[in-house]
Design an enzyme around this catalytic site. Structure first.
Site, PDB file in Angstrom:
ATOM      1  N   GLY A   5       0.835  -1.193   0.000  1.00 42.72           N
ATOM      2  CA  GLY A   5       0.000   0.000   0.000  1.00 42.72           C
ATOM      3  C   GLY A   5       0.872   1.245   0.000  1.00 42.72           C
ATOM      4  O   GLY A   5       2.096   1.169   0.155  1.00 42.72           O
ATOM      5  N   GLY A  53      -6.309   5.747   1.286  1.00 44.54           N
ATOM      6  CA  GLY A  53      -6.088   7.186   1.338  1.00 44.54           C
ATOM      7  C   GLY A  53      -5.190   7.581   0.185  1.00 44.54           C
ATOM      8  O   GLY A  53      -3.998   7.300   0.202  1.00 44.54           O
ATOM      9  N   GLN A  83      -5.232  -0.184  -1.557  1.00 42.11           N
ATOM     10  CA  GLN A  83      -4.374  -1.134  -0.832  1.00 42.11           C
ATOM     11  C   GLN A  83      -3.346  -1.739  -1.801  1.00 42.11           C
ATOM     12  O   GLN A  83      -2.901  -1.046  -2.689  1.00 42.11           O
ATOM     13  CB  GLN A  83      -5.199  -2.222  -0.127  1.00 42.11           C
TER      14      GLN A  83
HETATM   15  P1  IMP Z   1      -7.832  -2.829   7.304  1.00 41.30           P
HETATM   16  O1  IMP Z   1      -7.867  -2.780   5.831  1.00 41.30           O
HETATM   17  O2  IMP Z   1      -8.250  -1.537   7.983  1.00 41.30           O
HETATM   18  O3  IMP Z   1      -8.577  -4.006   7.876  1.00 41.30           O
HETATM   19  O4  IMP Z   1      -6.304  -3.024   7.764  1.00 41.30           O
HETATM   20  C1  IMP Z   1      -5.600  -4.230   7.523  1.00 41.30           C
HETATM   21  C2  IMP Z   1      -4.134  -3.948   7.209  1.00 41.30           C
HETATM   22  O5  IMP Z   1      -4.045  -3.330   5.931  1.00 41.30           O
HETATM   23  C3  IMP Z   1      -3.451  -2.982   8.171  1.00 41.30           C
HETATM   24  O6  IMP Z   1      -2.084  -3.364   8.291  1.00 41.30           O
HETATM   25  C4  IMP Z   1      -3.545  -1.649   7.485  1.00 41.30           C
HETATM   26  O7  IMP Z   1      -2.530  -0.749   7.889  1.00 41.30           O
HETATM   27  C5  IMP Z   1      -3.360  -2.087   6.034  1.00 41.30           C
HETATM   28  N1  IMP Z   1      -3.990  -1.166   5.084  1.00 41.30           N
HETATM   29  C6  IMP Z   1      -5.292  -1.088   4.734  1.00 41.30           C
HETATM   30  N2  IMP Z   1      -5.505  -0.147   3.809  1.00 41.30           N
HETATM   31  C7  IMP Z   1      -4.302   0.381   3.540  1.00 41.30           C
HETATM   32  C8  IMP Z   1      -3.855   1.390   2.633  1.00 41.30           C
HETATM   33  O8  IMP Z   1      -4.618   1.990   1.861  1.00 41.30           O
HETATM   34  N3  IMP Z   1      -2.511   1.654   2.651  1.00 41.30           N
HETATM   35  C9  IMP Z   1      -1.645   0.978   3.464  1.00 41.30           C
HETATM   36  N4  IMP Z   1      -2.028   0.043   4.309  1.00 41.30           N
HETATM   37  C10 IMP Z   1      -3.334  -0.266   4.359  1.00 41.30           C
END
Ligand code: IMP
Length: 457
Positions: free
Chosen positions: A25, A53, A234
């Site tokens: 990501g 983001g 992601q």
């Molecule tokens: P979730 O997607 O909020 O469930 O997070 C799961 C994992 O994915 C965590 O380690 C987050 O930091 C990572 N993650 C989710 N979306 C992003 C992104 O857009 N950029 C970087 N890491 C992400």
């Protein structure tokens, strides 16, 4: 042209493109997507939700896109929040309002009726689940963004979920919400069902005009040869199946996932652009074999502005990992690569790149990481140290804008050529700063390749 494709004879070769994150990501995909979005008719987000983001820097404003695709920033382009997404309607409203306030909302916006709704209870459930993991051991925490992504996808696959199609049908919403609440009786601290119903009822009325069946719109566009860009969120290494499980998100941020999440048939896909930084970062928990420590880690964090665009968390930083890049290249079928943030490394004497791993038992791995996160944590990267390139001064940036690839420092061209040779995929895109115009297209395939003479040339 693909013989199974529905595109007519006059269709452009690359009418359906996907942008995929090739690391953990935060590869600056938003910027590459934004650059390509101006030439598209539709830009589709196929998965994820407010965990994403995408930082966008325009001369008139800087802002972060979370649930809205970059398509809306361009006149004549429709931004689609697609079927594979999980969307928080309250955050979505706020995001749309901000874009309007900043006068950057120039296109059209639609939401798939099949996208799922993140309810106010989902972020609470997300925190509760993280608490359970942490109670057993802090090492178990996934480090989620606490936006309710995992629980919303769990409800989707458990068939408890509420879709936008339900949200805009008051009676159906009430019934489905009752059922969902019945499935959550064991979770403490959730808002009352009546309160949720009232909140959703209000926001549903305001979002209803944007809720559509989006697949027919995209099928028609593809049949006419119009450009459709599927915007990754992601990254492939956070894919729930192919990432560093369980330290992953709950969706499929791969090229295959883009097709499932948009409803466009896979044979229509023409182009898969993998986006990687010239170094690496990771936010949240999970293995990161090329993680740097100490001063150099801090340098990368500061020079690269490496803080989460969604959560503000400081990102761990490290070096480009070719083992993982080769893996995601094969997984996604990248047809080209975009290398971003090359300016951040400007001024370093050497740029380390991991070309292989050695495992504790002495095995050498080059293109397939262990499936077990704990084992990936134990590998030792083997680095090749490439010559660094000079700092990206204002003058250098201007020269690149004027003269293109020929103005790139020779060491940087060598680095890009090295990445191309090591992955077998041409680097066609380069980003050397946050602004929209600090992006360089090196040409397609072989053209891009010849634009990058090797170090000795
Ligand atoms: P979730 O997607 O909020 O469930 O997070 C799961 C994992 O994915 C965590 O380690 C987050 O930091 C990572 N993650 C989710 N979306 C992003 C992104 O857009 N950029 C970087 N890491 C992400």
């Amino acid at each position: 042209m693909n013989p199974r494709s529905s595109k007519g004879a006059g269709a452009r070769e690359t009418s359906v493109s996907v942008v995929v994150g090739a690391q953990f990501g935060d590869e600056a995909k938003g910027k590459i997507t934004d650059y390509l979005a101006g030439r598209a008719r539709y830009v589709v987000r196929a998965g994820g939700g407010p965990n994403a983001g995408h930082s966008i820097h325009l001369p008139e404003a800087s802002f972060v896109l979370h649930q809205v695709s970059t398509g809306v920033l361009h006149e004549g382009v429709t931004g689609v929040s697609g079927p594979g997404m999980v969307i928080n309607p309250l955050l979505l409203e706020a995001e749309l309002a901000e874009l309007r306030e900043k006068h950057v909302f120039k296109g059209e916006f639609v939401i798939s009726e099949r996208a799922h709704v993140i309810l106010p209870l989902h972020p609470i459930e997300d925190g509760w689940e993280e608490g359970i993991r942490q109670q057993r051991s802090p090492a178990n925490a996934v480090g989620t963004t606490r936006r309710g992504i995992g629980p919303a996808y769990a409800d989707r696959y458990g068939r408890w979920g509420i879709r936008f199609a339900d949200l805009v049908r008051p009676k159906l919403l009430q019934e489905r919400l009752g059922l969902l609440y019945a499935s959550k009786a064991h979770i403490p601290g959730l808002p009352a069902e009546s309160e949720t119903l009232a909140t959703l009822g209000e926001v549903a009325g305001r979002l209803a005009p944007f809720v559509r069946p989006t697949e027919p719109m995209l099928w028609d566009a593809v049949a006419k040869g119009e450009r459709v860009l599927i915007e990754g969120a992601q990254s492939a290494l956070l894919d729930v199946d192919f990432g560093t499980y369980p330290f992953v998100t709950s969706s499929h941020p791969t090229s295959a996932g883009a097709m499932v999440g948009s409803g466009i048939p896979p044979q229509e896909l023409d182009e898969v652009i993998g986006v990687t930084k010239a170094y690496a970062t990771r936010v949240g928990a999970g293995p990161f074999p090329t993680r740097a420590e100490g001063e150099i880690a801090e340098f990368l964090r500061t020079a690269g502005g490496e803080r989460g665009a969604t959560t503000g968390r400081a990102r761990d930083t490290g070096w480009l990992d070719l083992v993982l890049l080769r893996y995601v290249t094969r997984l996604n079928g990248f047809t080209s690569l975009a290398v971003t943030k090359v300016d951040v490394l400007g001024g370093l004497e050497e740029v380390p790149v991991a070309i292989a791993y050695t495992t504790p038992s002495g095995e050498k791995l080059t293109d397939y990481p262990p499936a077990v996160a704990e084992e990936l944590n134990q590998v030792r990267p083997v680095y090749q140290r490439l010559p660094g390139w000079p700092e990206f001064t204002g003058r250098l940036r201007e020269r690149i804008q004027r003269e293109g690839v020929h103005a790139l420092p020779s060491q940087l061209r060598h680095f890009l050529r090295f990445v191309t040779e090591e992955t077998g995929v041409p680097v066609e895109w380069l980003s050397y700063g946050p602004m929209r115009d600090e992006t360089l297209w090196l040409g397609r395939g072989a053209t891009a390749h010849t634009a990058l003479p090797s170090w000795s040339a």
